[in-house]
Design a protein around this motif. Structure first.
Motif, PDB file in Angstrom:
ATOM      1  N   ALA A   1      -9.509  -2.017   5.782  1.00 30.21           N
ATOM      2  CA  ALA A   1      -9.132  -2.058   4.365  1.00 30.21           C
ATOM      3  C   ALA A   1      -7.896  -2.927   4.241  1.00 30.21           C
ATOM      4  O   ALA A   1      -7.139  -3.102   5.207  1.00 30.21           O
ATOM      5  CB  ALA A   1      -8.867  -0.660   3.817  1.00 30.21           C
ATOM      6  N   ARG A   2      -7.675  -3.461   3.055  1.00 27.92           N
ATOM      7  CA  ARG A   2      -6.520  -4.325   2.822  1.00 27.92           C
ATOM      8  C   ARG A   2      -5.854  -3.944   1.514  1.00 27.92           C
ATOM      9  O   ARG A   2      -6.521  -3.830   0.483  1.00 27.92           O
ATOM     10  CB  ARG A   2      -6.933  -5.795   2.783  1.00 27.92           C
ATOM     11  CG  ARG A   2      -5.751  -6.753   2.658  1.00 27.92           C
ATOM     12  CD  ARG A   2      -6.219  -8.201   2.675  1.00 27.92           C
ATOM     13  NE  ARG A   2      -5.092  -9.120   2.711  1.00 27.92           N
ATOM     14  CZ  ARG A   2      -4.435  -9.551   1.626  1.00 27.92           C
ATOM     15  NH1 ARG A   2      -4.821  -9.120   0.424  1.00 27.92           N
ATOM     16  NH2 ARG A   2      -3.424 -10.386   1.742  1.00 27.92           N
ATOM     17  N   ILE A   3      -4.537  -3.743   1.575  1.00 27.07           N
ATOM     18  CA  ILE A   3      -3.737  -3.476   0.390  1.00 27.07           C
ATOM     19  C   ILE A   3      -2.846  -4.690   0.165  1.00 27.07           C
ATOM     20  O   ILE A   3      -2.022  -5.026   1.014  1.00 27.07           O
ATOM     21  CB  ILE A   3      -2.871  -2.208   0.560  1.00 27.07           C
ATOM     22  CG1 ILE A   3      -3.739  -1.016   0.957  1.00 27.07           C
ATOM     23  CG2 ILE A   3      -2.088  -1.921  -0.708  1.00 27.07           C
ATOM     24  CD1 ILE A   3      -4.784  -0.643  -0.070  1.00 27.07           C
ATOM     25  N   ALA A   4      -3.024  -5.352  -0.969  1.00 26.46           N
ATOM     26  CA  ALA A   4      -2.271  -6.572  -1.237  1.00 26.46           C
ATOM     27  C   ALA A   4      -0.885  -6.250  -1.786  1.00 26.46           C
ATOM     28  O   ALA A   4      -0.672  -5.197  -2.403  1.00 26.46           O
ATOM     29  CB  ALA A   4      -3.032  -7.439  -2.240  1.00 26.46           C
ATOM     30  N   ALA A   5       0.053  -7.168  -1.549  1.00 25.76           N
ATOM     31  CA  ALA A   5       1.388  -7.020  -2.135  1.00 25.76           C
ATOM     32  C   ALA A   5       1.275  -7.000  -3.652  1.00 25.76           C
ATOM     33  O   ALA A   5       0.490  -7.743  -4.237  1.00 25.76           O
ATOM     34  CB  ALA A   5       2.285  -8.164  -1.679  1.00 25.76           C
ATOM     35  N   GLY A   6       2.062  -6.156  -4.286  1.00 27.52           N
ATOM     36  CA  GLY A   6       2.022  -6.038  -5.737  1.00 27.52           C
ATOM     37  C   GLY A   6       1.059  -4.986  -6.248  1.00 27.52           C
ATOM     38  O   GLY A   6       0.899  -4.836  -7.462  1.00 27.52           O
ATOM     39  N   THR A   7       0.415  -4.237  -5.338  1.00 25.89           N
ATOM     40  CA  THR A   7      -0.470  -3.151  -5.763  1.00 25.89           C
ATOM     41  C   THR A   7       0.358  -2.061  -6.443  1.00 25.89           C
ATOM     42  O   THR A   7       1.376  -1.624  -5.914  1.00 25.89           O
ATOM     43  CB  THR A   7      -1.225  -2.564  -4.562  1.00 25.89           C
ATOM     44  OG1 THR A   7      -2.024  -3.590  -3.975  1.00 25.89           O
ATOM     45  CG2 THR A   7      -2.112  -1.411  -4.980  1.00 25.89           C
ATOM     46  N   GLU A   8      -0.078  -1.616  -7.608  1.00 23.04           N
ATOM     47  CA  GLU A   8       0.689  -0.654  -8.401  1.00 23.04           C
ATOM     48  C   GLU A   8       0.171   0.761  -8.197  1.00 23.04           C
ATOM     49  O   GLU A   8      -1.031   1.019  -8.311  1.00 23.04           O
ATOM     50  CB  GLU A   8       0.628  -1.022  -9.886  1.00 23.04           C
ATOM     51  CG  GLU A   8       1.266  -2.367 -10.209  1.00 23.04           C
ATOM     52  CD  GLU A   8       1.223  -2.690 -11.687  1.00 23.04           C
ATOM     53  OE1 GLU A   8       0.638  -1.878 -12.454  1.00 23.04           O
ATOM     54  OE2 GLU A   8       1.767  -3.733 -12.094  1.00 23.04           O
ATOM     55  N   ILE A   9       1.099   1.667  -7.897  1.00 24.89           N
ATOM     56  CA  ILE A   9       0.800   3.091  -7.733  1.00 24.89           C
ATOM     57  C   ILE A   9       1.752   3.857  -8.640  1.00 24.89           C
ATOM     58  O   ILE A   9       2.958   3.601  -8.643  1.00 24.89           O
ATOM     59  CB  ILE A   9       0.972   3.552  -6.276  1.00 24.89           C
ATOM     60  CG1 ILE A   9       0.153   2.655  -5.331  1.00 24.89           C
ATOM     61  CG2 ILE A   9       0.566   5.009  -6.128  1.00 24.89           C
ATOM     62  CD1 ILE A   9      -1.336   2.717  -5.538  1.00 24.89           C
ATOM     63  N   ALA A  10       1.221   4.805  -9.411  1.00 24.13           N
ATOM     64  CA  ALA A  10       2.028   5.515 -10.400  1.00 24.13           C
ATOM     65  C   ALA A  10       1.986   7.012 -10.156  1.00 24.13           C
ATOM     66  O   ALA A  10       1.157   7.525  -9.402  1.00 24.13           O
ATOM     67  CB  ALA A  10       1.535   5.193 -11.815  1.00 24.13           C
ATOM     68  N   THR A  11       2.908   7.684 -10.809  1.00 25.17           N
ATOM     69  CA  THR A  11       2.887   9.147 -10.806  1.00 25.17           C
ATOM     70  C   THR A  11       1.776   9.631 -11.726  1.00 25.17           C
ATOM     71  O   THR A  11       1.393   8.952 -12.678  1.00 25.17           O
ATOM     72  CB  THR A  11       4.231   9.708 -11.282  1.00 25.17           C
ATOM     73  OG1 THR A  11       4.540   9.159 -12.578  1.00 25.17           O
ATOM     74  CG2 THR A  11       5.339   9.365 -10.313  1.00 25.17           C
ATOM     75  N   SER A  12       1.285  10.805 -11.437  1.00 19.85           N
ATOM     76  CA  SER A  12       0.261  11.414 -12.278  1.00 19.85           C
ATOM     77  C   SER A  12       0.955  12.226 -13.355  1.00 19.85           C
ATOM     78  O   SER A  12       1.710  13.158 -13.063  1.00 19.85           O
ATOM     79  CB  SER A  12      -0.654  12.314 -11.437  1.00 19.85           C
ATOM     80  OG  SER A  12      -1.641  12.908 -12.250  1.00 19.85           O
ATOM     81  N   VAL A  13       0.760  11.843 -14.609  1.00 17.48           N
ATOM     82  CA  VAL A  13       1.445  12.511 -15.722  1.00 17.48           C
ATOM     83  C   VAL A  13       0.413  12.990 -16.732  1.00 17.48           C
ATOM     84  O   VAL A  13      -0.744  12.585 -16.730  1.00 17.48           O
ATOM     85  CB  VAL A  13       2.449  11.563 -16.410  1.00 17.48           C
ATOM     86  CG1 VAL A  13       3.537  11.161 -15.449  1.00 17.48           C
ATOM     87  CG2 VAL A  13       1.743  10.329 -16.952  1.00 17.48           C
ATOM     88  N   SER A  14       0.863  13.881 -17.583  1.00 16.28           N
ATOM     89  CA  SER A  14       0.013  14.403 -18.650  1.00 16.28           C
ATOM     90  C   SER A  14       0.749  14.277 -19.965  1.00 16.28           C
ATOM     91  O   SER A  14       1.977  14.160 -20.015  1.00 16.28           O
ATOM     92  CB  SER A  14      -0.337  15.866 -18.379  1.00 16.28           C
ATOM     93  OG  SER A  14       0.833  16.653 -18.269  1.00 16.28           O
ATOM     94  N   GLY A  15       0.000  14.312 -21.066  1.00 18.89           N
ATOM     95  CA  GLY A  15       0.615  14.229 -22.378  1.00 18.89           C
ATOM     96  C   GLY A  15       1.088  12.824 -22.687  1.00 18.89           C
ATOM     97  O   GLY A  15       0.470  11.829 -22.308  1.00 18.89           O
ATOM     98  N   THR A  16       2.215  12.730 -23.377  1.00 19.51           N
ATOM     99  CA  THR A  16       2.742  11.438 -23.816  1.00 19.51           C
ATOM    100  C   THR A  16       3.775  10.861 -22.850  1.00 19.51           C
ATOM    101  O   THR A  16       4.318   9.798 -23.103  1.00 19.51           O
ATOM    102  CB  THR A  16       3.403  11.599 -25.199  1.00 19.51           C
ATOM    103  OG1 THR A  16       4.455  12.571 -25.106  1.00 19.51           O
ATOM    104  CG2 THR A  16       2.376  12.057 -26.230  1.00 19.51           C
ATOM    105  N   GLU A  17       4.054  11.546 -21.763  1.00 19.33           N
ATOM    106  CA  GLU A  17       5.050  11.060 -20.803  1.00 19.33           C
ATOM    107  C   GLU A  17       4.553   9.797 -20.109  1.00 19.33           C
ATOM    108  O   GLU A  17       3.404   9.704 -19.682  1.00 19.33           O
ATOM    109  CB  GLU A  17       5.327  12.149 -19.771  1.00 19.33           C
ATOM    110  CG  GLU A  17       6.418  11.786 -18.784  1.00 19.33           C
ATOM    111  CD  GLU A  17       6.636  12.884 -17.754  1.00 19.33           C
ATOM    112  OE1 GLU A  17       7.474  12.698 -16.854  1.00 19.33           O
ATOM    113  OE2 GLU A  17       5.956  13.930 -17.856  1.00 19.33           O
ATOM    114  N   ASP A  18       5.435   8.801 -20.015  1.00 20.26           N
ATOM    115  CA  ASP A  18       5.071   7.546 -19.360  1.00 20.26           C
ATOM    116  C   ASP A  18       5.100   7.720 -17.844  1.00 20.26           C
ATOM    117  O   ASP A  18       6.018   8.355 -17.306  1.00 20.26           O
ATOM    118  CB  ASP A  18       6.041   6.435 -19.760  1.00 20.26           C
ATOM    119  CG  ASP A  18       5.905   6.048 -21.222  1.00 20.26           C
ATOM    120  OD1 ASP A  18       4.801   6.199 -21.759  1.00 20.26           O
ATOM    121  OD2 ASP A  18       6.913   5.613 -21.820  1.00 20.26           O
TER     122      ASP A  18
END
Length: 648
Positions: A98-115
């Motif tokens: 598998a390959r993960i490229a530079a700049g891959t975005e990973i975010a927190t898991s949120v609910s509701g209106t929270e960014d």
């Protein structure tokens, strides 16, 4: 002593009234009644009151004006710093690569209106199936014995060759290529022979050759109990894995070494024995930071004039990496990268320089300055007329909000082929908000007064803060002996609002932070002086208190408020009488704690308060008897242990 607040017009109400009355004979000689009952005098007092209000507003220097004055002196607010975290990507079942490229975005898991909080990977990650082509054993790196044939044929093979076993004996696994960043899974078949260790705490350490030495490997999982039974060992290989020749065999090596020899507590009586070892990768780890990547961005078209300014769409802009710069594209379409500098002081008229303000995103080109002899000089070239100015790329974001907890970065922003999941196994750290204007207003006068040299105790402490924004406090102490080094004690910022959960390890200084502070001060200290860096001694303190509650107040709520007040008061960062952290060398006495508890909402009386010393290095154990006063040296700070508040 702080600089005096400027008073642009210091006239008071009475002075304005008196001044107006003195002008009456000049402009209205027929007006002779100046008594307080006269309507004209009442009007004078009314306008004097209105004028005094205007003068009051005039004397309130706006923050923007204050910062402009500081900028003229070369003092700017510190930009935000981005938090970083190691993201581990787990390969899908049966997936070899598998390959993960530079700049891959990973975010927190949120609910509701929270960014969500988004991190991006800073490099490429290759996950591949390794080839284990060499197995060897050695005593202290002396003589290497090849065990490859023995293990591959299923023979019962001892991992360690010496008898009796000694600390430092090692078993080596050689691979055909670097496993940097990969999660290595070893499937081991072991023979149980009563080897005499605690399976939950085996006396072994896994290490990898990084090119500069052997570095410890984090063991994610070990179901073999230290080679006590068949099972799996999952290893998080660091980002560096370099080749090395051992026993005339070149390869990329991973080893397991004994940390305790025969005769020590919890040590092997005999060498563990294996009959098979196979290896595969099940994932990989790569560094990520709390930032978003922007590619090419159009900033504007040059007018050809000096002192031009352009601005990026997004801000604050993070410190530039290789390839992130400003480009000027001429009419022929040729893009020329320009060089970023801190200022234009040493820039000549032909130097393609620019200044990029991190906080505002403003990009400045060289100004044209007039000198006392009447001549003009261009400090830094100006882009030619009609040339396109663009950013080749940049990153923006950062701040303390990126210091998220472990296993919170779990949501890829796009589908990842061959990846079953992602997580940060350890908390993110290093995120610091941009400096506030209020802090810059305090720092500015100190910088102007002391300059950029480390001379006095205050200079060392101030420069330590400037070197790295993650330093919350600094304490400079004189040398212990003549000619010895100046001692600088550093206290890092600790995120989190739960003050009762702070531990001693939270206040350890990261190696990269200490190195930045050292390099920063080395350029500013006086020739012939030396500095020894460290952390304060943290004295654990525990309070036992007996309080009474006002009638009608819920006891549990009052007890919780009292306990929270104790944790906040006895804290290295937010404690102390002024709330700026417990002062170095200030003793803690029961009288101060009694007054603190008496001021808590709902407390009717404080019946008893006793203080205990606590060993925060040894499971927070109390030692000694109860005290009325806990003493503190000038190199120590108090750290709260468990406080006990009893309500009756």
């Amino acid at each position: 002593m702080s600089l005096p607040v400027p008073n642009l017009d210091d006239r008071s109400f009475q002075q304005l009234v008196d001044e107006a009355k003195r002008l009456i004979p000049t402009y209205c000689p027929e007006w002779t009644n100046h008594n307080l009952s006269d309507p004209g005098v009442a009007l004078i007092e009314l306008f004097a009151w209105m004028s005094e209000m205007m003068l009051f507003r005039l004397n309130q220097v706006p923050d923007g004006f204050y910062m402009r004055m500081l900028n003229l002196l070369g003092i700017e607010t510190f930009p935000a710093s981005a938090a970083s975290a190691d993201l581990t990507f787990w390969a899908s079942s049966g997936q070899d690569t598998a390959r993960i490229a530079a700049g891959t975005e990973i975010a927190t898991s949120v609910s509701g209106t929270e960014d969500p909080i988004v991190f991006t990977t800073v490099g490429n990650l290759e996950i591949f199936d390794p080839v284990l082509d060499r197995l060897m054993t050695s005593a202290h790196d002396d003589v290497f014995v090849d065990l490859t044939t023995s293990v591959s044929s299923g023979q019962m093979t001892p991992l360690f060759s010496t008898n009796p076993l000694r600390t430092g004996d090692g078993f080596y696994l050689g691979f055909d290529r670097s496993l940097a960043g990969n999660v290595l899974e070893l499937q081991i078949r072991a023979t149980v022979q009563g080897i005499g260790i605690d399976p939950t705490d085996p006396p072994i350490a896994w290490e990898v050759w990084t090119g500069e030495g052997w570095a410890r490997i984090t063991v994610h999982e070990d179901t073999t109990g230290g080679f006590n039974r068949d099972g799996l060992v999952k290893l998080l290989i660091p980002m560096a894995h370099e080749p090395l020749t051992l026993g005339q065999h070149a390869g990329f090596w991973v080893r397991v070494v004994l940390t305790r020899g025969l005769g020590e507590d919890n040590s092997y009586r005999v060498s563990p024995v294996v009959t098979a070892i196979t290896a595969r990768t099940i994932g990989g780890t790569i560094r990520a930071e709390h930032a978003l990547l922007i590619g090419e961005e159009f900033l504007g078209v040059s007018s050809g004039e000096p002192d031009q300014m352009f601005q990026t769409v997004n801000r604050p802009v993070l410190e530039r990496r290789e390839g992130e710069t400003i480009e000027v594209v001429d009419e022929a379409g040729v893009a020329m990268p320009w060089l970023e500098v801190a200022d234009f002081q040493h820039s000549g008229p032909d130097d393609m320089h620019f200044v990029w303000d991190d906080a505002t995103g403003e990009v400045h080109f060289g100004p044209r300055i007039r000198y006392p002899d009447g001549s003009y000089r261009q400090h830094g070239a100006a882009p030619s007329k009609s040339a396109v100015v663009r950013a080749s790329g940049y990153r923006y974001g950062g701040g303390a909000g990126g210091n998220v907890g472990a296993r919170t970065l779990v949501a890829p922003r796009a589908s990842l082929i061959g990846i079953a999941g992602v997580e940060n196994l350890t908390p993110a750290s290093g995120g610091v908000d941009a400096e506030t204007v209020e802090n810059a207003k305090h720092r500015g006068p100190m910088t102007v007064r002391a300059g950029g040299r480390a001379v006095t105790v205050e200079d060392y402490e101030r420069l330590a803060h400037q070197a790295d924004p993650s330093i919350a406090r600094a304490r400079c102490l004189p040398p212990l002996e003549t000619g010895g080094p100046t001692r600088l004690l550093l206290v890092p910022n600790v995120e989190g609002d739960d003050l009762g959960q702070r531990k001693l390890d939270d206040f350890a200084i990261a190696a990269d932070v200490e190195q930045r502070v050292q390099e920063y001060l080395d350029r500013r200290r006086i020739l012939g002086t030396s500095v020894a860096y460290g952390t304060p001694y943290f004295q654990g303190a525990s309070v036992a208190a007996l309080i009474g509650v006002l009638p009608g107040r819920p006891p549990e709520a009052v007890r919780a408020r009292a306990t929270e007040a104790l944790y906040r008061f006895i804290d290295p960062l937010v404690g102390g009488p002024d709330g700026n952290g417990w002062p170095f060398g200030l003793d803690l006495n029961a009288a101060a704690v009694t007054q603190l508890l008496a001021d808590v909402d709902g407390v009717e009386r404080v019946d008893d308060v006793v203080l205990f010393q606590v060993d925060v290095r040894n499971e927070n154990r109390r030692y000694g008897d109860a005290h009325e006063v806990l003493r503190l040296t000038n190199r120590a700070l108090f750290l709260s242990a468990r406080h006990q508040v009893v309500v009756r």
